[in-house]
Design a protein around this motif. Structure first.
Motif, PDB file in Angstrom:
ATOM      1  N   ALA A  59      26.511 133.517 -31.065  1.00 31.74           N
ATOM      2  CA  ALA A  59      26.533 134.842 -31.691  1.00 31.74           C
ATOM      3  C   ALA A  59      25.494 134.923 -32.806  1.00 31.74           C
ATOM      4  CB  ALA A  59      27.934 135.140 -32.238  1.00 31.74           C
ATOM      5  N   GLY A  60      25.365 133.863 -33.592  1.00 30.86           N
ATOM      6  CA  GLY A  60      24.380 133.838 -34.668  1.00 30.86           C
ATOM      7  C   GLY A  60      22.956 133.945 -34.147  1.00 30.86           C
ATOM      8  N   VAL A  61      22.666 133.226 -33.077  1.00 25.67           N
ATOM      9  CA  VAL A  61      21.323 133.264 -32.491  1.00 25.67           C
ATOM     10  C   VAL A  61      21.016 134.663 -31.955  1.00 25.67           C
ATOM     11  CG1 VAL A  61      19.922 132.436 -30.554  1.00 25.67           C
ATOM     12  CG2 VAL A  61      21.142 130.803 -31.993  1.00 25.67           C
ATOM     13  N   TYR A  62      22.007 135.321 -31.363  1.00 26.24           N
ATOM     14  CA  TYR A  62      21.771 136.659 -30.816  1.00 26.24           C
ATOM     15  C   TYR A  62      21.657 137.725 -31.899  1.00 26.24           C
ATOM     16  CZ  TYR A  62      21.633 135.444 -25.987  1.00 26.24           C
ATOM     17  OH  TYR A  62      21.215 134.933 -24.784  1.00 26.24           O
ATOM     18  N   ALA A  63      22.160 137.441 -33.090  1.00 23.30           N
ATOM     19  CA  ALA A  63      22.045 138.397 -34.195  1.00 23.30           C
ATOM     20  C   ALA A  63      20.804 138.140 -35.046  1.00 23.30           C
ATOM     21  CB  ALA A  63      23.292 138.313 -35.076  1.00 23.30           C
ATOM     22  N   ALA A  64      20.151 137.017 -34.841  1.00 25.59           N
ATOM     23  CA  ALA A  64      19.049 136.598 -35.714  1.00 25.59           C
ATOM     24  C   ALA A  64      17.678 136.867 -35.108  1.00 25.59           C
ATOM     25  CB  ALA A  64      19.182 135.102 -36.011  1.00 25.59           C
ATOM     26  N   ASP A  65      16.697 136.922 -35.997  1.00 22.31           N
ATOM     27  CA  ASP A  65      15.307 137.071 -35.574  1.00 22.31           C
ATOM     28  C   ASP A  65      14.555 135.746 -35.653  1.00 22.31           C
ATOM     29  OD1 ASP A  65      15.511 139.838 -35.132  1.00 22.31           O
ATOM     30  OD2 ASP A  65      15.220 140.229 -37.264  1.00 22.31           O
ATOM     31  N   GLY A  66      15.231 134.692 -36.094  1.00 26.62           N
ATOM     32  CA  GLY A  66      14.637 133.364 -36.206  1.00 26.62           C
ATOM     33  C   GLY A  66      15.744 132.366 -36.492  1.00 26.62           C
ATOM     34  N   ALA A  67      15.441 131.088 -36.384  1.00 23.39           N
ATOM     35  CA  ALA A  67      16.462 130.060 -36.594  1.00 23.39           C
ATOM     36  C   ALA A  67      15.896 128.855 -37.340  1.00 23.39           C
ATOM     37  CB  ALA A  67      17.038 129.600 -35.244  1.00 23.39           C
ATOM     38  N   VAL A  68      16.728 128.300 -38.211  1.00 25.11           N
ATOM     39  CA  VAL A  68      16.458 127.012 -38.839  1.00 25.11           C
ATOM     40  C   VAL A  68      17.481 126.053 -38.237  1.00 25.11           C
ATOM     41  CG1 VAL A  68      16.422 125.679 -40.972  1.00 25.11           C
ATOM     42  CG2 VAL A  68      15.664 128.065 -40.989  1.00 25.11           C
ATOM     43  N   VAL A  69      17.002 125.064 -37.510  1.00 22.80           N
ATOM     44  CA  VAL A  69      17.880 124.085 -36.865  1.00 22.80           C
ATOM     45  C   VAL A  69      17.922 122.852 -37.767  1.00 22.80           C
ATOM     46  CG1 VAL A  69      18.300 122.717 -34.778  1.00 22.80           C
ATOM     47  CG2 VAL A  69      17.217 124.980 -34.599  1.00 22.80           C
ATOM     48  N   VAL A  70      19.100 122.567 -38.311  1.00 20.09           N
ATOM     49  CA  VAL A  70      19.263 121.433 -39.214  1.00 20.09           C
ATOM     50  C   VAL A  70      19.663 120.210 -38.398  1.00 20.09           C
ATOM     51  CG1 VAL A  70      20.502 120.543 -41.228  1.00 20.09           C
ATOM     52  CG2 VAL A  70      19.941 122.979 -41.087  1.00 20.09           C
ATOM     53  N   VAL A  71      18.902 119.125 -38.565  1.00 22.98           N
ATOM     54  CA  VAL A  71      19.155 117.882 -37.852  1.00 22.98           C
ATOM     55  C   VAL A  71      19.373 116.785 -38.891  1.00 22.98           C
ATOM     56  CG1 VAL A  71      18.269 116.236 -36.161  1.00 22.98           C
ATOM     57  CG2 VAL A  71      17.659 118.642 -35.971  1.00 22.98           C
ATOM     58  N   SER A  72      20.433 116.020 -38.741  1.00 27.68           N
ATOM     59  CA  SER A  72      20.745 114.940 -39.663  1.00 27.68           C
ATOM     60  C   SER A  72      19.779 113.772 -39.473  1.00 27.68           C
ATOM     61  CB  SER A  72      22.175 114.450 -39.428  1.00 27.68           C
ATOM     62  OG  SER A  72      22.398 113.203 -40.044  1.00 27.68           O
ATOM     63  N   LEU A  99      20.983 135.804 -44.081  1.00 25.15           N
ATOM     64  CA  LEU A  99      21.110 134.432 -43.583  1.00 25.15           C
ATOM     65  C   LEU A  99      22.450 134.294 -42.878  1.00 25.15           C
ATOM     66  CD1 LEU A  99      19.771 132.525 -46.709  1.00 25.15           C
ATOM     67  CD2 LEU A  99      18.517 133.198 -44.660  1.00 25.15           C
ATOM     68  N   ILE A 100      22.426 133.712 -41.694  1.00 27.49           N
ATOM     69  CA  ILE A 100      23.636 133.496 -40.910  1.00 27.49           C
ATOM     70  C   ILE A 100      23.826 131.995 -40.774  1.00 27.49           C
ATOM     71  CG2 ILE A 100      24.784 133.910 -38.703  1.00 27.49           C
ATOM     72  CD1 ILE A 100      22.741 136.254 -38.321  1.00 27.49           C
ATOM     73  N   ASP A 101      24.883 131.468 -41.351  1.00 28.10           N
ATOM     74  CA  ASP A 101      25.166 130.035 -41.290  1.00 28.10           C
ATOM     75  C   ASP A 101      26.222 129.806 -40.221  1.00 28.10           C
ATOM     76  OD1 ASP A 101      25.517 127.354 -41.750  1.00 28.10           O
ATOM     77  OD2 ASP A 101      26.496 127.597 -43.692  1.00 28.10           O
ATOM     78  N   THR A 102      25.860 129.072 -39.183  1.00 25.57           N
ATOM     79  CA  THR A 102      26.814 128.781 -38.117  1.00 25.57           C
ATOM     80  C   THR A 102      27.117 127.290 -38.104  1.00 25.57           C
ATOM     81  OG1 THR A 102      25.135 128.414 -36.421  1.00 25.57           O
ATOM     82  CG2 THR A 102      25.926 130.678 -36.705  1.00 25.57           C
ATOM     83  N   PRO A 103      28.330 126.914 -37.716  1.00 24.72           N
ATOM     84  CA  PRO A 103      28.670 125.490 -37.644  1.00 24.72           C
ATOM     85  C   PRO A 103      27.827 124.777 -36.598  1.00 24.72           C
ATOM     86  CG  PRO A 103      30.639 126.868 -37.437  1.00 24.72           C
ATOM     87  CD  PRO A 103      29.443 127.763 -37.344  1.00 24.72           C
ATOM     88  N   GLY A 104      27.503 123.516 -36.859  1.00 23.82           N
ATOM     89  CA  GLY A 104      26.717 122.739 -35.924  1.00 23.82           C
ATOM     90  C   GLY A 104      27.546 121.979 -34.907  1.00 23.82           C
ATOM     91  N   TYR A 105      28.857 121.987 -35.080  1.00 18.00           N
ATOM     92  CA  TYR A 105      29.714 121.224 -34.170  1.00 18.00           C
ATOM     93  C   TYR A 105      29.836 121.920 -32.824  1.00 18.00           C
ATOM     94  CZ  TYR A 105      30.988 118.727 -38.376  1.00 18.00           C
ATOM     95  OH  TYR A 105      30.933 117.995 -39.532  1.00 18.00           O
ATOM     96  N   LEU A 106      29.904 121.140 -31.772  1.00 15.81           N
ATOM     97  CA  LEU A 106      29.979 121.660 -30.411  1.00 15.81           C
ATOM     98  C   LEU A 106      31.213 122.538 -30.214  1.00 15.81           C
ATOM     99  CD1 LEU A 106      28.300 121.575 -27.899  1.00 15.81           C
ATOM    100  CD2 LEU A 106      29.545 119.564 -27.160  1.00 15.81           C
ATOM    101  N   ASP A 107      32.282 122.291 -30.986  1.00 18.22           N
ATOM    102  CA  ASP A 107      33.501 123.095 -30.879  1.00 18.22           C
ATOM    103  C   ASP A 107      33.258 124.560 -31.233  1.00 18.22           C
ATOM    104  OD1 ASP A 107      34.721 120.708 -30.305  1.00 18.22           O
ATOM    105  OD2 ASP A 107      35.737 120.517 -32.227  1.00 18.22           O
ATOM    106  N   PHE A 108      32.196 124.834 -31.962  1.00 25.49           N
ATOM    107  CA  PHE A 108      31.921 126.189 -32.435  1.00 25.49           C
ATOM    108  C   PHE A 108      30.679 126.782 -31.757  1.00 25.49           C
ATOM    109  CE2 PHE A 108      34.111 123.937 -35.840  1.00 25.49           C
ATOM    110  CZ  PHE A 108      35.207 124.779 -36.032  1.00 25.49           C
TER     111      PHE A 108
END
Length: 142
Positions: free
Chosen positions: A22-35, A7-16
């Motif tokens: 990098a996380g998306v390019y290393a992953a085979d899938g994504a969970v997009v968390v929306v508040s 599991l790769i946890d990346t910050p959701g802030y635009l600053d990051f």
């Protein structure tokens, strides 16, 4: 099953944005968390675009349903309008904000109602409440 899951946890802030890319390019899938209170933001759109370019499977998780001003229907509509019309809910909340107290799984057609006074997510499984049983909207019928 002899499989390894990272599991790769990346910050959701635009600053990051770089870390998310990098996380998306290393992953085979994504969970997009929306508040549930903030909805789709610029950072959400960026991660979606990165995932689209890589053509990786993705799903959304709507968080903070127990917070004041949570609005699942609004977030669901934003995702459909701003990211993809192909999104379908798998689970929907029972209540919103302080009234949030469970989820309805649309595949199993079961309702998980959280036990009052517990902090560990304990729940009881049961039938879907009548107000959630029919219709095309993801919110209850009144």
């Amino acid at each position: 099953m002899d499989a390894k899951l990272n599991l790769i946890d990346t910050p959701g802030y635009l600053d990051f944005t770089g870390e998310a890319l990098a996380g998306v390019y290393a992953a085979d899938g994504a969970v997009v968390v929306v508040s549930a209170t903030g909805g789709v933001e610029v950072g959400t759109e960026k991660v979606w675009d990165y995932s689209e370019k890589r053509e990786i499977p993705r799903l959304f998780f709507v968080s903070l349903m127990d917070k004041e001003h949570a609005d699942f229907e609004k977030v669901y509509t934003q995702i459909k309008e701003r990211l993809t019309p192909k999104v379908i809910p798998v689970e929907i909340p029972v209540g919103e904000g302080p009234e949030f107290h469970g989820i309805v799984n649309l595949f199993s057609k079961q309702c998980h109602l959280y036990k009052k006074g517990t902090k560990a997510g304990e729940y009881e499984e049961g039938d879907v409440p009548p107000e959630y049983r029919s219709g095309s909207s993801v919110t209850p019928k009144s």
